[in-house]
Scaffold this active site. Structure first.
Site, short mmCIF file in Angstrom:
data_model
loop_
_atom_site.label_atom_id
_atom_site.label_comp_id
_atom_site.label_asym_id
_atom_site.label_seq_id
_atom_site.Cartn_x
_atom_site.Cartn_y
_atom_site.Cartn_z
N ASP A 188 16.52 38.94 63.01
CA ASP A 188 16.01 40.16 62.40
C ASP A 188 14.56 40.35 62.88
OD1 ASP A 188 15.39 42.17 60.33
OD2 ASP A 188 14.35 40.51 59.34
N ASP B 51 19.49 41.93 55.21
CA ASP B 51 20.08 40.92 56.09
C ASP B 51 21.17 40.11 55.40
OD1 ASP B 51 18.28 41.48 58.22
OD2 ASP B 51 16.74 40.32 57.18
N ASP C 136 15.42 37.79 56.64
CA ASP C 136 14.61 37.58 55.45
C ASP C 136 14.90 38.58 54.33
OD1 ASP C 136 13.51 39.78 56.87
OD2 ASP C 136 11.72 39.62 55.62
P1 ADP Z 1 14.39 45.04 59.62
O1 ADP Z 1 15.84 45.02 59.97
O2 ADP Z 1 13.52 45.19 60.82
O3 ADP Z 1 13.95 43.89 58.75
P2 ADP Z 1 14.92 46.89 57.45
O4 ADP Z 1 16.40 47.00 57.71
O5 ADP Z 1 14.49 46.14 56.26
O6 ADP Z 1 14.15 46.38 58.78
O7 ADP Z 1 14.34 48.35 57.34
C1 ADP Z 1 14.70 49.29 58.31
C2 ADP Z 1 13.89 50.53 58.15
O8 ADP Z 1 14.21 51.12 56.89
C3 ADP Z 1 12.40 50.28 58.12
O9 ADP Z 1 11.85 50.26 59.41
C4 ADP Z 1 11.93 51.46 57.31
O10 ADP Z 1 11.86 52.59 58.13
C5 ADP Z 1 13.05 51.66 56.31
N1 ADP Z 1 12.82 50.98 55.02
C6 ADP Z 1 13.59 50.06 54.42
N2 ADP Z 1 13.08 49.68 53.24
C7 ADP Z 1 11.93 50.36 53.10
C8 ADP Z 1 10.92 50.41 52.09
N3 ADP Z 1 10.98 49.69 50.96
N4 ADP Z 1 9.86 51.23 52.30
C9 ADP Z 1 9.78 51.96 53.43
N5 ADP Z 1 10.68 51.97 54.39
C10 ADP Z 1 11.75 51.19 54.24
MG MG Z 2 13.58 41.83 57.71
#
Ligand code: ADP
Ligand code: MG
Length: 331
Positions: free
Chosen positions: A38, A279, A275
């Site tokens: 991730d 995920d 994390d």
């Molecule tokens: P990653 O897979 O890189 O860990 P996430 O799947 O958690 O990222 O989040 C993907 C996208 O969704 C983020 O880049 C953001 O645009 C949006 N996002 C998710 N949760 C939030 C949040 N709590 N606040 C703002 N944006 C969020």
């Molecule tokens: Mg993450």
């Protein structure tokens, strides 16, 4: 009696700051031959900071108001981006109003009612696609139906972005693109169904990311894959720094699962390292799931087979190597 090799390996992993939850997990760690990582909080430090606050002035909010409503809505969330937004508001000494009806949509963003207004904060592509589709505030927190609709709209756009809905003049798209091209994660703030501004958030690669990617490539014989819900531009930039070529961006939690299943049906035994709440399904689907412990969400820690307690990514290949050695002793 001397301790059985897998149990000594678990004790040894503990000394490296890795909690392996069972002998089965310890044994499986040595069998993996592909890794999916991730991005946010795993490959990056997970302590992102808000570096741009850009209200869309014609929509009526100034910088302080934009950050205030965004932070209020994000306050209950445990996502690293949410913490960045709340910290930015605190650093500026802003008072956060109380919120009601908080909901989080993993991989999309959050929604809450702040002072009578519905505020959504999240991935621009997802929120814009939903806003114009008439799903309104529900899109950000959407159930399966809204999610599928959003997915379809995003897929219809070559870039994976559903701009055009709720952004007729293209102002939001231009702002988002500008921030993403400088490597930021752009987060859109929508108030009562209308885009109100964009926050630019910057995160750093972990210092041991590139070395870990190299070590995992040698151990497994396969170059790791990056799975992220973030935008393709920020993802590509970070992946290049870490030495990863296979990048899959803009993924919802179930799409991360699909990516893992694809690798497994190609004959791989896959380790997922993540994390977030987003995920958890992929951690569960993988041959072995490893969670980053310091800032990891409770759901990820509970779902994973092993937890990196000390905040070092390099502990991942070290633990795989420990398992291999223990298995040689078992056989
Ligand atoms: P990653 O897979 O890189 O860990 P996430 O799947 O958690 O990222 O989040 C993907 C996208 O969704 C983020 O880049 C953001 O645009 C949006 N996002 C998710 N949760 C939030 C949040 N709590 N606040 C703002 N944006 C969020
Ligand atoms: Mg993450």
């Amino acid at each position: 009696a001397t301790m059985p090799p897998l149990l000594s390996a678990i004790a040894n992993a503990g000394r490296h700051g890795v909690l392996v939850k069972s002998a089965v997990a310890m044994e499986r760690l040595g069998r993996i031959d592909a890794v999916a990582l991730d991005k946010t909080g795993t490959l990056t430090e997970g302590t992102p900071r808000v570096v741009d606050v850009r209200p869309l002035r014609e929509r009526g909010l100034d910088e302080v108001e934009l950050l205030t409503v965004a932070a209020a809505a994000e306050h209950p969330s445990e996502h690293p981006l949410a913490r960045a937004v709340v910290d930015a508001a605190r650093e500026r000494g802003l008072d956060l109003p109380a919120t009601e009806g908080f909901t989080a949509a993993p991989g999309i963003g959050v929604m809450a009612v702040v002072g009578g207004r519905t505020v959504q904060v999240g991935a621009p592509a997802r929120l814009l696609a939903g806003a114009g589709a008439g799903a309104g505030a529900g899109a950000g927190a959407g159930g399966a139906g809204a999610g599928a609709e959003v997915e379809a709209k995003c897929a219809a756009d070559a870039d994976g972005y559903g701009y055009g809905y709720g952004d007729t003049d293209g102002v939001v798209a231009a702002l988002v693109r500008e921030l993403e091209e400088s490597g930021r994660t752009a987060v859109l703030v929508v108030v009562d169904g209308t885009p109100a501004g964009v926050l630019g958030i910057a995160d750093r690669l972990r210092p041991d990311a590139a070395a870990t990617v190299a070590a995992l490539t040698v151990l497994t014989g396969t170059a790791p894959t990056l799975l992220t819900g973030d935008n393709p531009r920020a993802a590509a930039r970070l992946a290049a720094e870490a030495g990863i070529e296979d990048v899959r961006a803009g993924l919802l939690p179930q799409e991360k699962v699909r990516a893992v299943r694809e690798l497994e049906s190609a004959g791989h035994r896959v380790m997922v390292v993540g994390d977030g709440v987003n995920d958890a399904p992929a951690l569960a689907a993988a041959h072995i799931g490893v969670a980053m412990g310091r800032a990891g969400s409770d759901l990820a820690l509970e779902t994973a087979d092993a937890v990196i307690v000390r905040d070092e990514l390099a502990a991942v290949p070290a633990t795989v190597a420990l398992s291999r050695r223990a298995r040689e002793l078992v056989v």
